[in-house]
Design a protein around this motif. Structure first.
Motif, PDB file in Angstrom:
ATOM      1  N   THR A 136       0.789  -1.234   0.000  1.00 48.32           N
ATOM      2  CA  THR A 136       0.000   0.000   0.000  1.00 48.32           C
ATOM      3  C   THR A 136       0.823   1.288   0.000  1.00 48.32           C
ATOM      4  O   THR A 136       0.245   2.359  -0.195  1.00 48.32           O
ATOM      5  N   ALA A 137       2.144   1.192   0.198  1.00 42.78           N
ATOM      6  CA  ALA A 137       2.970   2.412   0.264  1.00 42.78           C
ATOM      7  C   ALA A 137       2.731   3.264  -0.986  1.00 42.78           C
ATOM      8  O   ALA A 137       2.789   2.761  -2.104  1.00 42.78           O
ATOM      9  N   GLN A 138       2.450   4.558  -0.762  1.00 46.71           N
ATOM     10  CA  GLN A 138       2.126   5.450  -1.886  1.00 46.71           C
ATOM     11  C   GLN A 138       3.357   6.213  -2.358  1.00 46.71           C
ATOM     12  O   GLN A 138       3.559   6.394  -3.540  1.00 46.71           O
ATOM     13  N   ASN A 139       4.142   6.637  -1.389  1.00 46.30           N
ATOM     14  CA  ASN A 139       5.292   7.470  -1.714  1.00 46.30           C
ATOM     15  C   ASN A 139       6.404   6.593  -2.300  1.00 46.30           C
ATOM     16  O   ASN A 139       6.821   5.615  -1.681  1.00 46.30           O
ATOM     17  N   HIS A 140       6.859   6.969  -3.503  1.00 45.94           N
ATOM     18  CA  HIS A 140       7.805   6.101  -4.211  1.00 45.94           C
ATOM     19  C   HIS A 140       9.086   5.886  -3.419  1.00 45.94           C
ATOM     20  O   HIS A 140       9.571   4.757  -3.304  1.00 45.94           O
ATOM     21  N   ASP A 141       9.638   6.959  -2.817  1.00 43.04           N
ATOM     22  CA  ASP A 141      10.924   6.812  -2.124  1.00 43.04           C
ATOM     23  C   ASP A 141      10.784   5.905  -0.909  1.00 43.04           C
ATOM     24  O   ASP A 141      11.637   5.059  -0.653  1.00 43.04           O
ATOM     25  N   GLU A 142       9.666   6.087  -0.169  1.00 43.95           N
ATOM     26  CA  GLU A 142       9.475   5.243   1.021  1.00 43.95           C
ATOM     27  C   GLU A 142       9.268   3.781   0.626  1.00 43.95           C
ATOM     28  O   GLU A 142       9.780   2.870   1.267  1.00 43.95           O
ATOM     29  N   TRP A 143       8.502   3.583  -0.463  1.00 40.90           N
ATOM     30  CA  TRP A 143       8.294   2.211  -0.936  1.00 40.90           C
ATOM     31  C   TRP A 143       9.629   1.596  -1.374  1.00 40.90           C
ATOM     32  O   TRP A 143       9.945   0.462  -1.021  1.00 40.90           O
ATOM     33  N   TYR A 144      10.414   2.374  -2.115  1.00 40.32           N
ATOM     34  CA  TYR A 144      11.664   1.848  -2.695  1.00 40.32           C
ATOM     35  C   TYR A 144      12.615   1.387  -1.582  1.00 40.32           C
ATOM     36  O   TYR A 144      13.243   0.341  -1.671  1.00 40.32           O
ATOM     37  N   LYS A 145      12.649   2.207  -0.511  1.00 36.98           N
ATOM     38  CA  LYS A 145      13.533   1.867   0.614  1.00 36.98           C
ATOM     39  C   LYS A 145      13.117   0.512   1.210  1.00 36.98           C
ATOM     40  O   LYS A 145      13.952  -0.361   1.458  1.00 36.98           O
ATOM     41  N   ARG A 148      13.862  -2.444  -1.295  1.00 35.64           N
ATOM     42  CA  ARG A 148      15.303  -2.740  -1.400  1.00 35.64           C
ATOM     43  C   ARG A 148      15.735  -3.620  -0.223  1.00 35.64           C
ATOM     44  O   ARG A 148      16.520  -4.551  -0.367  1.00 35.64           O
ATOM     45  N   ILE A 149      15.183  -3.327   0.944  1.00 34.81           N
ATOM     46  CA  ILE A 149      15.575  -4.096   2.128  1.00 34.81           C
ATOM     47  C   ILE A 149      14.953  -5.490   2.100  1.00 34.81           C
ATOM     48  O   ILE A 149      15.578  -6.469   2.492  1.00 34.81           O
ATOM     49  N   MET A 150      13.716  -5.585   1.614  1.00 37.78           N
ATOM     50  CA  MET A 150      13.029  -6.881   1.624  1.00 37.78           C
ATOM     51  C   MET A 150      13.523  -7.823   0.529  1.00 37.78           C
ATOM     52  O   MET A 150      13.418  -9.039   0.664  1.00 37.78           O
ATOM     53  N   ASP A 151      14.039  -7.257  -0.573  1.00 38.40           N
ATOM     54  CA  ASP A 151      14.454  -8.089  -1.723  1.00 38.40           C
ATOM     55  C   ASP A 151      15.299  -9.314  -1.354  1.00 38.40           C
ATOM     56  O   ASP A 151      15.012 -10.413  -1.830  1.00 38.40           O
ATOM     57  N   PRO A 152      16.354  -9.167  -0.492  1.00 40.23           N
ATOM     58  CA  PRO A 152      17.203 -10.337  -0.211  1.00 40.23           C
ATOM     59  C   PRO A 152      16.422 -11.525   0.356  1.00 40.23           C
ATOM     60  O   PRO A 152      16.792 -12.672   0.130  1.00 40.23           O
ATOM     61  N   ALA A 153      15.328 -11.262   1.090  1.00 40.06           N
ATOM     62  CA  ALA A 153      14.558 -12.376   1.669  1.00 40.06           C
ATOM     63  C   ALA A 153      13.775 -13.130   0.598  1.00 40.06           C
ATOM     64  O   ALA A 153      13.147 -14.145   0.886  1.00 40.06           O
ATOM     65  N   PHE A 154      13.800 -12.610  -0.642  1.00 40.93           N
ATOM     66  CA  PHE A 154      13.099 -13.308  -1.736  1.00 40.93           C
ATOM     67  C   PHE A 154      14.056 -13.634  -2.878  1.00 40.93           C
ATOM     68  O   PHE A 154      13.627 -13.936  -3.987  1.00 40.93           O
ATOM     69  N   SER A 155      15.373 -13.521  -2.593  1.00 43.63           N
ATOM     70  CA  SER A 155      16.351 -13.827  -3.648  1.00 43.63           C
ATOM     71  C   SER A 155      16.341 -15.324  -3.899  1.00 43.63           C
ATOM     72  O   SER A 155      15.936 -16.115  -3.042  1.00 43.63           O
ATOM     73  N   LEU A 259      11.363 -11.738   8.871  1.00 41.37           N
ATOM     74  CA  LEU A 259      11.267 -10.922  10.085  1.00 41.37           C
ATOM     75  C   LEU A 259      12.489 -10.010  10.250  1.00 41.37           C
ATOM     76  O   LEU A 259      12.358  -8.816  10.537  1.00 41.37           O
ATOM     77  N   THR A 260      13.668 -10.574  10.036  1.00 40.10           N
ATOM     78  CA  THR A 260      14.882  -9.756  10.164  1.00 40.10           C
ATOM     79  C   THR A 260      14.841  -8.597   9.168  1.00 40.10           C
ATOM     80  O   THR A 260      15.186  -7.456   9.503  1.00 40.10           O
ATOM     81  N   GLN A 261      14.382  -8.889   7.955  1.00 39.42           N
ATOM     82  CA  GLN A 261      14.333  -7.826   6.946  1.00 39.42           C
ATOM     83  C   GLN A 261      13.293  -6.774   7.330  1.00 39.42           C
ATOM     84  O   GLN A 261      13.510  -5.582   7.162  1.00 39.42           O
ATOM     85  N   ILE A 262      12.154  -7.226   7.886  1.00 39.19           N
ATOM     86  CA  ILE A 262      11.125  -6.261   8.300  1.00 39.19           C
ATOM     87  C   ILE A 262      11.684  -5.333   9.380  1.00 39.19           C
ATOM     88  O   ILE A 262      11.461  -4.123   9.367  1.00 39.19           O
ATOM     89  N   LEU A 263      12.469  -5.886  10.288  1.00 41.33           N
ATOM     90  CA  LEU A 263      13.079  -5.054  11.333  1.00 41.33           C
ATOM     91  C   LEU A 263      13.976  -3.990  10.706  1.00 41.33           C
ATOM     92  O   LEU A 263      14.012  -2.851  11.142  1.00 41.33           O
ATOM     93  N   LYS A 264      14.669  -4.382   9.645  1.00 38.82           N
ATOM     94  CA  LYS A 264      15.573  -3.418   8.988  1.00 38.82           C
ATOM     95  C   LYS A 264      14.800  -2.294   8.321  1.00 38.82           C
ATOM     96  O   LYS A 264      15.244  -1.165   8.290  1.00 38.82           O
ATOM     97  N   THR A 265      13.617  -2.625   7.744  1.00 40.13           N
ATOM     98  CA  THR A 265      12.854  -1.559   7.070  1.00 40.13           C
ATOM     99  C   THR A 265      12.538  -0.464   8.072  1.00 40.13           C
ATOM    100  O   THR A 265      12.551   0.707   7.752  1.00 40.13           O
TER     101      THR A 265
END
Ligand code: HEM
Length: 479
Positions: A136-145, A148-155, A259-265
């Protein structure tokens, strides 16, 4: 008496003013609606039910008559072409099936998610729901951040490491089905898949906290989640988050799970709402990660039950034979099973669409579209248009044969571009492991008298629940 008439006079005067004000506001609103009509009425679309409500009456009628509204959208797409207009009071939505525009808009970061749609998911029934999480994130920069952090958990590397979890949880389901086969008990496959996908997402999201879960009964959790979703997730997630935070602070070796990635966001979030953002993402992953995959599996079994001539078992036997532990490489070899799963999502896109806000003028098929409107991209509609898929209602996995022409921006069950589904590979690996084990071990047939209708609860699921008779492979119905 004089005092009474004085007050009565004032009250009538105030009432007249108030009515006048309401009338003027309504008049201004109508003028604004007229202005919107003048701005967008050159775009084709069905006749409005009324000046003020636009097409809302038809849409609500479709929804309340136990039909699925997407069939109406499909009918309109067939009648009015690659872009058509829907008015809901002062709001205009354009339904777009033009592949070039789909490509231009969905593949670009320039077009944000339509606030009208996604703000509704921020809260649900007065409770914070998906908030500002990834979907649901609307703001592009906030979503992108966050992304980027969540991507590794789905690599691919991380997901390979999750094969054990997929196998283990699917095996638990097979045990349950074996019991049902032994006792001749009919299985509600939708329910079975709901449980296994909840089980997997819980296991994979919170690897280290997981041992606490088996003590809770999954059927109970599912019912409870549906009734008290937010409260349940909040309590559980706060507990998990706190335990993991403590582990990080104590310098313990924590798994690189979701979970670890969510903490980083939250750590990287500049705004000071980090706790809320963590919870938003937790709820987001549980919702996004559970239901759509379960529904896809249920629809796949429904179609395979309807069409026993679709032969998936030979490939499964060839690739995995009798072995219990399916490997990542095995998944790549089961190409026909992939075709079945893709075809399932063409006819039954469990998350049926996405929408974008268009801040600039744009032209579709020669029709100028003024800025300030929302585009809806509906994968249910695209998947059933015969200009894209011949004989669209026929379930035919050959459409996705590796040598067949790839659909050009008309097939997007996981959406497309930067805001496409982060869990796509995760979901399809999980679905393949579950389906491969099911086909390896069991024969199933649909109990007669079930409908093949779709239930639209925001996501799509089979209305009947896909109730099946389950038999061990090779066992005859009379055994
Ligand atoms: C068959 C299964 C699935 C289907 C059909 C599906 C479909 C979709 C679609 C259509 C979107 C775009 C939503 C929108 O634009 O409003 C989306 C986004 C997303 N999905 Fe899935 N999904 C599935 C499974 C999963 C799983 C298993 C996970 C996580 C474990 C997941 C996580 C996400 C996330 C985080 C987003 C937001 C991505 C972003 O905006 O950056 N999905 N999904």
């Amino acid at each position: 008496m004089a005092l009474f008439s004085f007050f009565a006079g004032w009250i009538s005067y105030l009432l007249i003013c108030l009515l006048g004000l309401i009338f003027i506001t309504f008049l201004c609103f109508c003028l604004y609606i007229k202005y919107i009509h003048l701005k967008y009425d050159h775009i084709p679309g069905p006749p409005r039910d009324s000046f003020v409500f636009g097409h809302l009456t038809t849409i609500q009628r479709e929804m309340s008559n136990d039909r699925i509204v997407h069939d109406k959208f499909l009918e309109w797409a067939e009648t009015y072409g690659p872009v058509y207009r829907i008015n809901c009071m002062h709001v205009v939505m354009l339904f777009v099936t033009c592949p070039d525009t789909t490509k231009e808009v969905l593949m670009s970061p320039k077009y944000p998610k339509a606030p009208l749609v996604y703000k509704r998911l921020f809260n649900l029934f007065g409770q914070r729901f998906l908030g500002s999480g990834l979907v649901t994130a609307q703001n592009h920069d906030e979503w992108y951040k966050q992304r980027r952090i969540m991507d590794p958990a789905f690599s691919s590397l991380y997901l390979r490491g999750q094969m054990g979890a997929f196998n283990e949880r699917a095996e638990k389901l097979m045990d349950k089905l074996a019991d049902m086969a032994d006792t001749n008990t009919a299985a509600n496959m939708q329910h079975m898949f709901d449980c296994v996908t909840l089980d997997v997402i819980t296991k994979v999201t919170v690897t280290s906290c997981y041992p606490q879960i088996p003590t809770l009964h999954l059927h109970f959790i599912l019912h409870f989640i549906k009734l008290h979703l937010f409260e349940y997730l909040t309590i559980l997630h706060i507990q998990w988050i706190n335990e993991r935070k403590m582990a990080v602070q104590n310098g313990e070796d924590v798994p690189k799970d979701i979970l670890t990635q969510i903490l980083k966001t939250a750590e990287e979030n500049i705004a000071n709402d980090d706790e809320e953002l963590m919870l938003d993402n937790f709820v987001t992953f549980f919702i996004a990660g559970q239901e759509s995959t379960a529904n896809q599996l249920a629809f796949a079994v429904m179609e395979l039950g309807r069409l026993p001539d679709i032969l998936t078992k030979q490939e499964v036997d060839d690739v995995i034979g009798m072995k219990q532990e399916i490997s990542f490489d095995d998944l790549g070899k089961m190409t026909y099973l992939s075709q079945v799963l893709k075809e399932t999502l063409r006819l039954y896109p469990t998350a049926p669409g996405t929408s974008r806000f268009i801040p600039n003028n744009i032209v579709i098929n020669g029709i100028p579209i003024p800025a300030g409107v929302s585009f809806v991209f509906n994968s249910y509609v695209c998947g059933r248009l015969d200009k894209f898929f011949e004989d669209p209602l026929k379930f035919d996995p050959e459409r996705f044969h590796p040598d067949a022409a790839k659909p050009y921006y008309c097939y997007y069950p996981f959406s497309l571009g930067p805001r496409s589904c982060l869990g796509q590979s995760f979901a399809q690996m999980e679905a393949k492991v579950v389906m491969a084990k099911l086909l390896q071990r069991f024969d199933f047939s649909l109990l007669p008298g079930q409908s093949f209708d779709i239930l639209d609860t925001g996501s799509l699921r089979p209305k009947s629940g896909v109730v099946c008779n389950i038999r061990h492979r090779g066992q005859t119905p009379a055994d």
